[in-house]
Structures are given as structure tokens and as C-alpha cells.
Design an enzyme around this catalytic site. Structure first.
Site, PDB file in Angstrom:
ATOM      1  N   HIS A 281      79.519  42.813  44.582  1.00  0.00           N
ATOM      2  CA  HIS A 281      79.962  43.116  46.075  1.00  0.00           C
ATOM      3  C   HIS A 281      79.567  41.943  47.060  1.00  0.00           C
ATOM      4  CE1 HIS A 281      76.219  44.664  47.305  1.00  0.00           C
ATOM      5  NE2 HIS A 281      75.909  45.168  46.252  1.00  0.00           N
ATOM      6  N   CYS A 297      73.037  45.543  41.739  1.00  0.00           N
ATOM      7  CA  CYS A 297      74.317  44.978  41.750  1.00  0.00           C
ATOM      8  C   CYS A 297      74.159  43.654  42.075  1.00  0.00           C
ATOM      9  CB  CYS A 297      75.081  45.554  42.903  1.00  0.00           C
ATOM     10  SG  CYS A 297      75.469  47.269  42.448  1.00  0.00           S
TER      11      CYS A 297
END
Length: 322
Positions: A281, A297
Site C-alpha cells: 500500500h 505490510c
């Protein structure tokens, strides 16, 4: 310690070391800059800004373009050397300069006129607490300078230094770098390397399409191991915060939905992975990729992950390696 790890450990904080006696390079300095040998200087220089733009145009992202020789730029040179089949050391040299087309580069900078659409898109004074974020309409840009920094892949302070006295109001002409158009192609495989803090995208013939700097997890909140797959790609996503499955942010102990926007916790893109709660992301803080960990992440600049999102689809494999 691997070679690339040693390289990045020595330069990660260089972006944030300033010399008060050194002025930021001007637009004239940048357009006139040429490579004369040796590694890039440690200070903020015109030649480093030129090299960063050329790397960006070559599909090997240096992260934020700021004129500083930091970890992201060093890793980008190493990634470019790897793609071009050169000896990999992350050090600028004549071979890299020639392969980047440095002597035939054309203009590095261009002019942009700020529009009413730009100024109307600003959402100043955004909160940092997730509960307060959940109450706003959009996590947009907090200033026109931030908007232009993202659009032209630039550090905000560098953008301001190139435009002294400019208020960034509608109708103002500003000097910005001229990066390339977004890459096109079809990614078949992604590799995320912890040692280099780079994400590399390959096509079906295992040829490198693009390389990007990333932030990955820490020992406390590690990134995944092994091979996973892309489940879905969402542009301009909401962010669902759930402390029971994510992490603890402030005093928030309830599930919250943060609205979309470049300053949201996951930026402008969420690439969902087959490992639950993990994804690739964007980030609201692109300059901090190499000095901060994610919560597990893979975090990228908003412009890099937007480019990547246009080349990936469901089923693309993502390999996490050391």
C-alpha cells in the site's frame, strides 16, 4: 552482513543530515549539472537531483526526489545496476551515468501552473488519531505543495526551495521535475527483499519491469515470509482499523473506518495479499520509507504503488525474501 545491507546501513539517514552552510541547488544548477566522476556527494546537490530523475524515468524509483544521496537513491542505483547486468555496489559511476543517458537527458525540470482544481482539493489540519480520522470526509492533501510533491515525485522542502517566494496559489507558475509517464506492462511476479528494502516487479519472462523502495515490518510487527498471491487491487480505498487483528494505535480499542485519501494510513492504493490483513500500500510519509518500519505490510510512495497497481492483477505471486 550482505553487501547491500552494509551499503544501506551506512546511508539510510543521509537524507536527514543537513549542512546549514550549503544552499539547496537552484533550477539553473540542476539543468547545468553533469557527472564528472566519483560517487554522488553527501550534501544536497544538483547532480544527485539529476540522477534521481533519470532513475525515476528508467523505472527504478529513487523514492522522493530531493537532491540528497540517501538510502533510497543508493538502493535505486544498485537496483539499476542489477537490472542492467552491471556489478552491483550502489555507487554512482560513469557506466551508470552512460546507461541512464545522462549526457543526452534533455530537460530535467518543467513549469506547471497551479489550477483551481488543485487548490480546491486541499484538506488542511488533518488529525493523526484514527478515531478523529474516521470523522473527516476525506484524508486529502494538506497543502498544494504536498499535492504537487506527490504528482511530481518530489520532496516538499525541495519543491519549495526551487520556488522561493511562491505561495502555491491558483495561477502561480512553479518549477517541478519532469518524471516519466507511468510504466505499462503486465507483472507476473513480485519480489520483496528485506536486505535492500526494494520491491521488484517481473514480467512473465522474468525480466525486471520496475523496482521501488519500500518500508517493511519490524521485529515486533514483521512482514510475511514465503510466497503469497495478490487477491485484489483497490484504488483510493477506505482503511478499516481493527485493533483485535491489526495493531494498537493510541487509545483506540474499537473498529474504525478511516475515509480514503493520500494522507490515510494506507495512502491511495491497497493491494490485498492472500495472507489475511497484509497488503502492499501507499503512505502519507514518502520521505520516511527508509527510516521507519511498517506494521507488517509493504509500504510504498503513493505514486509508486499507483504505478504498480496498474500492472498487477489477481493471482500475481509475491515472494518475500531476506
Amino acid at each position: 552482513m550482505p553487501l547491500l545491507t552494509r551499503i544501506f546501513a551506512s546511508v539510510t539517514l543521509a537524507t536527514f543530515i543537513t549542512n546549514p552552510a550549503m544552499a539547496a541547488p537552484t533550477s539553473d544548477d540542476i539543468e547545468a549539472a553533469t557527472y564528472s566522476g566519483g560517487d554522488l556527494p553527501p550534501d544536497q546537490t544538483a547532480i544527485t537531483a539529476v540522477v534521481q530523475v533519470l532513475l525515476d524515468r528508467a523505472g527504478v524509483s529513487p523514492g522522493v526526489i530531493d537532491g540528497w544521496k540517501g538510502g533510497m537513491s543508493t538502493s535505486a542505483i544498485a537496483a539499476f545496476e542489477r537490472r542492467e547486468g552491471m556489478a552491483v555496489d550502489g555507487v554512482m559511476d560513469a557506466q551508470v551515468w552512460s546507461a541512464l543517458g545522462g549526457d543526452a537527458r534533455g530537460a530535467i525540470l518543467t513549469s506547471y501552473t497551479i489550477t483551481g482544481e488543485d487548490t480546491s482539493a486541499i484538506t488542511p489540519d488533518l488529525p493523526e488519531d484514527y478515531a478523529k480520522m474516521a470523522e473527516v470526509e476525506k484524508m486529502g492533501f494538506e497543502s498544494v505543495a504536498e499535492l504537487l510533491g506527490e504528482r511530481f515525485h518530489m520532496d516538499i522542502d525541495f519543491l519549495s526551495a526551487l520556488n522561493p517566494g511562491v505561495s502555491f496559489a491558483e495561477g502561480d507558475n512553479v518549477t517541478v521535475v519532469a518524471p516519466a509517464q507511468d510504466l505499462t506492462g503486465e507483472v507476473a511476479r513480485i519480489e520483496v527483499a528485506a536486505s535492500s528494502q526494494r520491491l521488484t516487479a517481473y514480467d512473465a519472462s522474468d525480466i525486471i519491469l520496475a523496482s521501488y523502495p519500500v518500508a517493511i515490518g519490524s521485529d515486533a510487527t514483521p512482514s510475511p515470509n514465503g510466497t503469497h498471491k495478490v487477491e485484489a487491487v483497490a484504488v483510493d480505498p477506505n482503511y478499516t482499523y481493527n485493533p483485535d487483528v491489526n495493531f494498537q494505535q493510541g487509545d483506540n480499542d474499537e473498529k474504525l473506518i478511516v475515509p480514503p485519501g493520500p494522507n490515510g494510513p494506507v495512502g491511495t492504493v491497497w493491494i490485498d495479499l492472500s495472507k489475511p490483513t497484509y497488503g502492499i500500500h501507499g503512505t502519507p510519509d514518502p520521505a520516511k520509507l527508509f527510516v521507519a518500519h511498517s506494521h507488517g505490510c509493504v509500504r510504498m510512495t503513493n505514486w509508486d504503488v499507483m504505478e504498480l497497481a496498474g500492472m498487477v492483477g489477481q493471482g500475481v505471486t509475491v515472494d518475500f525474501i531476506e
